[in-house]
Scaffold this motif. Sequence first.
Motif: not given
Length: 586
Positions: A278-307
């Motif tokens: 009654x006091x908090x927002x609805x529970x969000x789509x947790x699997x969406x959050x998991x996919x975004x976290x996974x993608x964020x880590x994957x993109x951190x791996x992609x965006x690296x300063x070149x040699x």
Amino acid sequence: MIDYYAHVAVQDQLRVQIEAAGGMSQAEQARLQDLFGSASSEEGAALIGLFVDQVLAQAASDGTEASLLGSAGALWKRGSALYGGVGEVRKVVEAAISAPDAPGAVDAFNGAMSRMVGLLRDAKKLESDILRLRGDLRPLKHLPPHPRQSDLPLSAWGYGDTFLARRGAAFARALFDRSGGDPAATALAVGALVGYAGNITGSAYLGHGVGGPRRSHRFRDRLARNAVGSWCAVQFSVPGPGALADKLRSRVPASGDPTPSPMAQLLAQALQDTYDPARTPPVPDIDLGLRRVLRQLELYEVIRRPELPQPLTGALGAVVAATSNGGLPQSQEPLLYPQSGGGTVSGGEEVTGADTTDQTSSNGGACGWAGLIVFLLVFAIACVVGLIEEGDCGAGVSDVWDALVGGGDEPEPTQVTVEGLTALAQSPVGPQIAHRLFEAQLGLWQAADQAFNYMALVGLIPPDDLLITSPLYGQFLALPPRELYPLQEDPMAEKTYGFDPSTPPEEPQDQPSPFGSGDDPSVFVVDKAPEFALDLLLRIIREEPETQNLDADADRGYLHPCWTTDSGGSVHDDPVPVQVLAYDET
């Protein structure tokens, strides 16, 4: 809220502390070993628990940050292909000039010159997309205001902010209550408890360095969070983002799966057990959050300063070194490239807080690296044309100026014959061509360097081990003396967040942390967070009741209980009417 790397470092240090801990029974020691045995065997589940703050924040967000990072990752791949393409052209040209009579040398040389024109076309397309992303990043809309700072009711908060501000200890206990001896569920609970301990102590460290909590200093807090995380990754040998993504992947469902994953179901059930709906927002789509976290880590791996590209060596390098201006005629100056901050090899000024002013400008500053890419390739091609046809780089540059500004045809390098390639190789002109291509690739590296620095500056990616040596990030890796705390929000923060706030304190004042001036993040990673986590684990094992939930954002300082404002009160009141919440209150 601390980042992925700091969370993992805390968990690793807790393992060390458990091995050395005394003052507990054999049964308690055995139970701890069982818990961490599950966390080791179900590593993906443990990481989801550890990152549950990030998962819920991503799940509840409007997707702006995920979208911007996705665009940046796609552009980085294209830029990396461009950089690698110039490197491949260099190899072919250097081989042909070094051995002009080798079979296929002429065709290889001419093919490389034609490829440069193709790379120029790619660069022109890339430039416009880079400028578009730059415009999208400029307002820092991926770092929205904290709902508490806007005096919104709890029901209007995002679930990530709600989770950090309310009932963290109760949530960890709810997960343990639901684990039922299942290894994956147990690992999830262990990770969530360790994540809570890391945030309780690490957020206080961040607030101390920043000058106030995330609520009132969101831009500066993101810089600090990323700096501390990157420091932890280096100091504690935390696996890289790609490795963390690999550990998570099997637990993250594909998009479009209508059935919530087992991890999402467990988390949702524990959230429903913990928070008053009654006091908090609805529970969000947790699997969406998991996919975004996974993608964020994957993109951190992609965006690296070149040699860095390697300069000419051997006979070609010797000719360049022995000829004035790198083999150029006395009348022709070498191309000059912009200086890059962040502790790079360019020799420019180091990064300071003033660099944050660049991100609000619509031209110049960090925007220059987009146009630099096209500039470099046009001039490299033009110079090669001039060298081949007239032995003068400048002659070719003047002929293709219109191509640089988009008003003329693309330059077409002259194709050479067997005799022409042999003549180039036997004169200083051949090494000059190879040297110009090296300069072009070096300039592209500088453009990538500036782009990387800029994305770190606006908090889209964490700094790498090169950037954290700069003052901009180093200021958060050794705590300053802090007599006044917390400092109020800076109305000009979007331009000044690289500097320590000069605003007055927010009343009531408090001590930000027990940490001392000059302390680095190890004071919470090695000491306070594992100690707090172990105490909480032992209370759960001993079935001792919990009496207090602590603010995981450390909004009012170290180990401050969860709180709200008095009825009708505001965080902008002086003093802030702080009302501490009881253990069972949401």
